[in-house]
Design an enzyme around this catalytic site. Structure first.
Site, PDB file in Angstrom:
ATOM      1  CB  SER A 144       0.530   0.840   5.003  1.00  0.00           C
ATOM      2  OG  SER A 144       1.413  -0.256   5.104  1.00  0.00           O
ATOM      3  CE1 TYR A 157      -3.309  -2.867   3.613  1.00  0.00           C
ATOM      4  CE2 TYR A 157      -0.913  -2.711   3.668  1.00  0.00           C
ATOM      5  CZ  TYR A 157      -2.142  -2.491   4.265  1.00  0.00           C
ATOM      6  OH  TYR A 157      -2.213  -1.895   5.509  1.00  0.00           O
TER       7      TYR A 157
END
Ligand SMILES: NC(=O)c1ccc[n+]([C@@H]2O[C@H](COP(=O)([O-])OP(=O)(O)OC[C@H]3O[C@@H](n4cnc5c(N)ncnc54)[C@H](O)[C@@H]3O)[C@@H](O)[C@H]2O)c1
Length: 254
Positions: A144, A157
Site C-alpha cells: 500500500s 495497517y
C-alpha cells in the site's frame, strides 16, 4: 490479449474491490481462476459477473479465511488440487482499520497482523510448492502507499503493508533460481470496499488527508486500474520484474 491462456490463478480477496477486478481481468485474458474470500456473498457476486461475461466456466470460488491456518490449508490446498497446479497467486485479501495509535488495543493490532501479514504468509506458504513446480510461478502481493508514505491513524495497517513488502523482497531472492517472481503492488486512492469507509476516528485531524489526492483524474480510480497492472506483472510481460513494488496511486505521492 490472452496472456493467461493455459494458466491457473488463485486470487484472494476476490469477493470485492481489486481482488474481484483481478479475477475478471485474468478470466478475460483466458486464464482459469479460483476466487477465494472469507465473504461468501462477495464471491457469489463475483461469480454472477463472470456468468454475465461468459467466463464462469473457468471460475470456481472457495470460502477461505486467510488468517486461519486450517482454512488456508483446506481451501488453498483444495483449490490447487482442483486446478491441477498453480501459475499465479494474487494475495489481495486484506482489512483496513483506523485508530489513534495510543488507543490501539493489542487485539486490534494482532487482528491487523493476522489477516494482512500472517494471511499473506499462510497463503503463500501453501501455494509455494505448486508455484515452484511450474518453473515460472508468480506471486503478486498487496502492499500500500501507506507502507512508504505517512497515513496517520493507520499505523497498524501501514506496518502490515511494510511487512508484506519486506516479505516479498525476501521470497523473490530466495526462489529466483527456481523461476519464481514475487512483486508487490502498492495501490492508493482506489475505490473499493475498504476505502468506502476507512473508519477514521471521529476526532481525526483530516487536514492531513488533503495531501492524499491523486494528481491524475478527478478523484479515486476504479479497481480495474490496479487489475491491469497485476495482469502485466503476472503475465510474461512482467518476466523481468521481481523483488520490487509498483505504486498505483494516480501520482498521489509523486
Ligand atoms: N483500495 C485502495 O486504495 C488500497 C490501497 C492500498 C492497498 N490496498 C490493498 O488492496 C487489497 C484489496 O483491497 P480492496 O481495496 O479491494 O478492499 P475490499 O475491502 O474491497 O476487498 C478486500 C477483500 O478481502 C476480503 N477479506 C478480508 N479479510 C479476509 C480474510 N480473513 N480472509 C479472506 N478474505 C478476506 C474481504 O472480504 C474483501 O472481499 C488489500 O490488501 C488492501 O489492503 C487497497
Amino acid at each position: 490479449m490472452k496472456r493467461f491462456e493455459g494458466r491457473r490463478a488463485l486470487v484472494t480477496g476476490a469477493g470485492s474491490g481489486i481482488g474481484r477486478a483481478a479475477v475478471h481481468r485474468i478470466l478475460a485474458e483466458g486464464g482459469t481462476v479460483v476466487a477465494a474470500d472469507v465473504a461468501e456473498d462477495g464471491l457469489a457476486a463475483t461469480h454472477r459477473q463472470a456468468e454475465a461475461d461468459g467466463t464462469a466456466d473457468r471460475l470456481t470460488t472457495v470460502v477461505v479465511d486467510i488468517s486461519d491456518e486450517t482454512s488456508v490449508r483446506d481451501g488453498v490446498g483444495g483449490a490447487i488440487a482442483g486446478l491441477g497446479g498453480l501459475d499465479v497467486l494474487v494475495n489481495a485479501a486484506g482489512i483496513l482499520r483506523s485508530a489513534h495509535t495510543e488507543r490501539t488495543t493489542l487485539e486490534f493490532w494482532n487482528r491487523m497482523l493476522a489477516v494482512n501479514l500472517t494471511g499473506t504468509f499462510l497463503v503463500t506458504r501453501e501455494a509455494l510448492p505448486a508455484l515452484l513446480a511450474t518453473g515460472r510461478g508468480v506471486v503478486v502481493n498487496f502492499s500500500s502507499t501507506s507502507a512508504s508514505f505517512a497515513h496517520p491513524y493507520m499505523a497498524a495497517y501501514a506496518a502490515t503493508k511494510g511487512g508484506i513488502q519486506s516479505f516479498t523482497h525476501a521470497i523473490a531472492a530466495e526462489y529466483a533460481k527456481q523461476g519464481l517472481r514475487a512483486v508487490s503492488v502498492a495501490p492508493g486512492s482506489i475505490a473499493s470496499g475498504m476505502t468506502a469507509d476507512p473508519g477514521l476516528p471521529e476526532d481525526a485531524d483530516t487536514s492531513w488527508f488533503v495531501k492524499l489526492r491523486p494528481a491524475l483524474g478527478q478523484g479515486f480510480a476504479g479497481p480495474e486500474t490496479v487489475a491491469g497492472v497485476i495482469a502485466m506483472l503476472a503475465s510474461d510481460d512482467g518476466a523481468f520484474v521481481t523483488g520490487t513494488e509498483i505504486r498505483i496511486d494516480g501520482g498521489t505521492h509523486a
